[in-house]
Design a protein around this motif. Structure first.
Motif, mmCIF file in Angstrom:
data_model
loop_
_atom_site.group_PDB
_atom_site.id
_atom_site.type_symbol
_atom_site.label_atom_id
_atom_site.label_comp_id
_atom_site.label_asym_id
_atom_site.label_seq_id
_atom_site.Cartn_x
_atom_site.Cartn_y
_atom_site.Cartn_z
ATOM 1 N N ILE A 382 -7.559 27.862 -2.358
ATOM 2 C CA ILE A 382 -7.479 29.253 -1.882
ATOM 3 C C ILE A 382 -7.253 29.265 -0.359
ATOM 4 O O ILE A 382 -6.434 30.044 0.148
ATOM 5 C CB ILE A 382 -8.762 30.030 -2.274
ATOM 6 C CG1 ILE A 382 -8.755 30.275 -3.793
ATOM 7 C CG2 ILE A 382 -8.860 31.353 -1.516
ATOM 8 C CD1 ILE A 382 -10.047 30.855 -4.336
ATOM 9 N N ILE A 383 -7.963 28.380 0.348
ATOM 10 C CA ILE A 383 -7.771 28.320 1.820
ATOM 11 C C ILE A 383 -6.331 27.928 2.131
ATOM 12 O O ILE A 383 -5.666 28.534 2.974
ATOM 13 C CB ILE A 383 -8.754 27.299 2.463
ATOM 14 C CG1 ILE A 383 -10.196 27.760 2.271
ATOM 15 C CG2 ILE A 383 -8.439 27.098 3.955
ATOM 16 C CD1 ILE A 383 -11.239 26.728 2.674
ATOM 17 N N LEU A 384 -5.840 26.931 1.423
ATOM 18 C CA LEU A 384 -4.462 26.481 1.666
ATOM 19 C C LEU A 384 -3.452 27.578 1.349
ATOM 20 O O LEU A 384 -2.496 27.799 2.108
ATOM 21 C CB LEU A 384 -4.161 25.243 0.821
ATOM 22 C CG LEU A 384 -4.580 23.933 1.478
ATOM 23 C CD1 LEU A 384 -4.633 22.808 0.451
ATOM 24 C CD2 LEU A 384 -3.589 23.560 2.589
ATOM 25 N N GLY A 385 -3.679 28.283 0.238
ATOM 26 C CA GLY A 385 -2.782 29.370 -0.146
ATOM 27 C C GLY A 385 -2.757 30.432 0.947
ATOM 28 O O GLY A 385 -1.683 30.923 1.336
ATOM 29 N N ARG A 386 -3.968 30.758 1.449
ATOM 30 C CA ARG A 386 -4.067 31.774 2.506
ATOM 31 C C ARG A 386 -3.305 31.343 3.760
ATOM 32 O O ARG A 386 -2.562 32.103 4.363
ATOM 33 C CB ARG A 386 -5.549 31.980 2.838
ATOM 34 C CG ARG A 386 -5.828 32.995 3.914
ATOM 35 C CD ARG A 386 -7.276 32.909 4.364
ATOM 36 N NE ARG A 386 -7.530 31.712 5.151
ATOM 37 C CZ ARG A 386 -8.732 31.158 5.316
ATOM 38 N NH1 ARG A 386 -9.789 31.654 4.702
ATOM 39 N NH2 ARG A 386 -8.878 30.074 6.066
ATOM 40 N N GLU A 387 -3.488 30.067 4.141
ATOM 41 C CA GLU A 387 -2.861 29.590 5.376
ATOM 42 C C GLU A 387 -1.355 29.405 5.231
ATOM 43 O O GLU A 387 -0.608 29.585 6.183
ATOM 44 C CB GLU A 387 -3.511 28.270 5.833
ATOM 45 C CG GLU A 387 -4.973 28.397 6.223
ATOM 46 C CD GLU A 387 -5.232 29.448 7.305
ATOM 47 O OE1 GLU A 387 -4.441 29.524 8.253
ATOM 48 O OE2 GLU A 387 -6.203 30.208 7.170
#
Ligand SMILES: Cc1cc2nc3c(=O)[nH]c(=O)nc-3n(C[C@H](O)[C@H](O)[C@H](O)COP(=O)(O)OP(=O)(O)OC[C@H]3O[C@@H](n4cnc5c(N)ncnc54)[C@H](O)[C@@H]3O)c2cc1C
Length: 397
Positions: A382-387
């Motif tokens: 989720i963090i990677l998707g957001r970034e």
């Protein structure tokens, strides 16, 4: 770009490797069966400067860079294959560095020196029985009452509950601001009146406890506030970036050790009249695993380098680079390490399934990082998707 370690880093790495070989390896089964890290092992770590090593010297640490700490985390993960010592190491390093950065002067002088000497434990308390991924919905509350905060609620799956009781110490604890809509980040000593703890029975990394903490009107002084009142969430997230990098580094160390053990075995184990290593099915698998471990090792080193760069002040773009690199390495390294241990176990056939060969120690320990410790794999995604894609693609409210 220089990938060479400098002479001090090389000397430190070699000292920690020697400590791993001489002290951690011979003790790892004992750590696993006795359910704690022996005090003499902690004393040895303290002597080497390994406990909370990024903490500045005036508070008892050695003021290590994230890169040097990452190098040490690899060696600790390689030394005690159960991961228990690595967990102890990385909690002190990660959360010690956050306390040193955002704690009050009084709290730093009081809490950090015993942590660096191995005479007290410092951990992190965010997860609750209702969940650990969606921290914005946590329920434990702290209300300001004059110069104190009064805490009510419950945390779960917290590493080091028994160590913090036995040695002294506590956890940096994320709580809702009972009087507002923000979050406080508070150091809470585990021996405080109103706290009860219980140990959960885990399947691995048995040498460090995991358990629940109930807070029944626990009072902590305002000097234990970490970061600004009502703005603790950011400090906790900053700490996760640091701690996750060292989790990944410990996984790299464990994977390297599994590969070393595996390489020795496939060169000497003969089947169908020749060593296993001559069969391409095995040799190519070994080579593929080596390639994956090597890739995450350098990804990890780069994450640590980015943390050092961000510590001196980061632009929003550099902050985003830290977030995505750390999330990527915490996503990849535990999976690569687990896969490496599992496959090397297979090369041993039935022996791989025994406690004598000892690969199962790593299998059980590394699994903790797949199920959730320091954040589940999907949270890293989720963090990677957001970034990578932008905030509008975060799949939750
Ligand atoms: C050995 C061990 C030690 C630990 N030590 C500590 C500690 O010291 N301090 C501390 O605070 N916590 C600690 N934890 C807890 C850890 O932080 C949590 O396990 C983690 O945050 C996940 O929370 P959860 O277990 O409640 O799972 P949940 O939040 O209930 O999630 C369940 C599963 O769903 C996945 N998931 C969650 N949200 C989504 C989504 N939006 N989309 C897709 N999948 C999703 C998660 O990745 C997970 O696999 C520890 C855990 C373990 C196993």
């Amino acid at each position: 770009m220089d990938f060479e370690l400098n002479p001090e880093e090389l000397a430190f790495q070699s000292a920690v490797r020697k400590f791993g070989d001489a002290v951690l390896r011979p003790n790892e089964k004992r750590i696993d069966t006795e359910g704690e890290i022996p005090r003499e092992v902690l004393a040895g770590m303290a002597e080497l400067g390994l406990l909370a090593m990024p903490v500045p010297e005036q508070y008892g640490g050695i003021g290590a860079s994230a890169v040097l700490t990452e190098i040490a985390a690899e060696e600790v993960g390689r030394g005690d294959f159960s991961m228990a010592t690595a967990v102890f190491f990385l909690l002190e390093a990660g959360w010690g560095s956050i306390l040193a950065r955002h704690g009050t002067e009084e709290a730093k002088r009081e809490i950090l020196p015993p942590v660096c000497r191995g005479k007290a434990f410092l951990g992190i308390g965010t997860t609750e029985p209702s969940g650990g991924s969606d921290l914005a919905r946590l329920r434990t509350e702290a209300r300001r009452d004059g110069k104190e905060f009064r805490i009510r609620g419950e945390k779960a799956f917290i590493s080091g509950v028994e160590e913090a009781k036995a040695l002294g110490g506590g956890h940096l604890t994320l709580v809702k601001d009972g009087g507002g809509d923000g979050f406080h980040f508070l150091y809470v000593p585990t021996r405080s009146p109103g706290i009860t703890t219980r140990r959960f029975e885990n399947m691995g990394r048995m040498g460090i406890s995991t358990g629940g903490i109930v807070y029944d009107d626990v009072r902590v002084p305002e000097r234990y506030l970490v970061g600004k009142e009502g703005h603790g969430f950011g400090c906790a997230m900053e700490g996760f970036s640091v701690a996750r990098t060292f989790v990944a580094a410990a996984c790299v160390g464990a994977a390297e050790r599994a590969l070393e053990v595996g390489a020795e075995w496939i060169k000497q184990r003969e089947v169908f009249g020749q060593p296993l290593a001559k069969f391409e099915a095995i040799q190519f698998e070994y080579v593929d695993l080596f390639t994956q471990v090597e890739a995450v090792k350098w990804q990890c080193r780069r994450a640590a380098w980015l943390l050092d760069r961000a510590a001196a002040g980061a632009t929003p773009a550099q902050r985003s680079e830290v977030d995505r690199t750390v999330a990527a390495v915490k996503l990849a390294a535990p999976q690569v390490a687990f896969d490496t241990v599992r496959r090397v176990m297979m090369w041993f056939g039935a022996a791989g399934y025994t406690k004598e060969v000892g690969l199962e120690l790593g299998f059980r320990g590394i699994m903790s990082y797949l199920v959730g410790a320091e954040g589940g794999l999907n949270i890293m995604r989720i963090i990677l998707g957001r970034e990578l894609l932008g905030k509008e693609y975060v799949p939750y409210k």
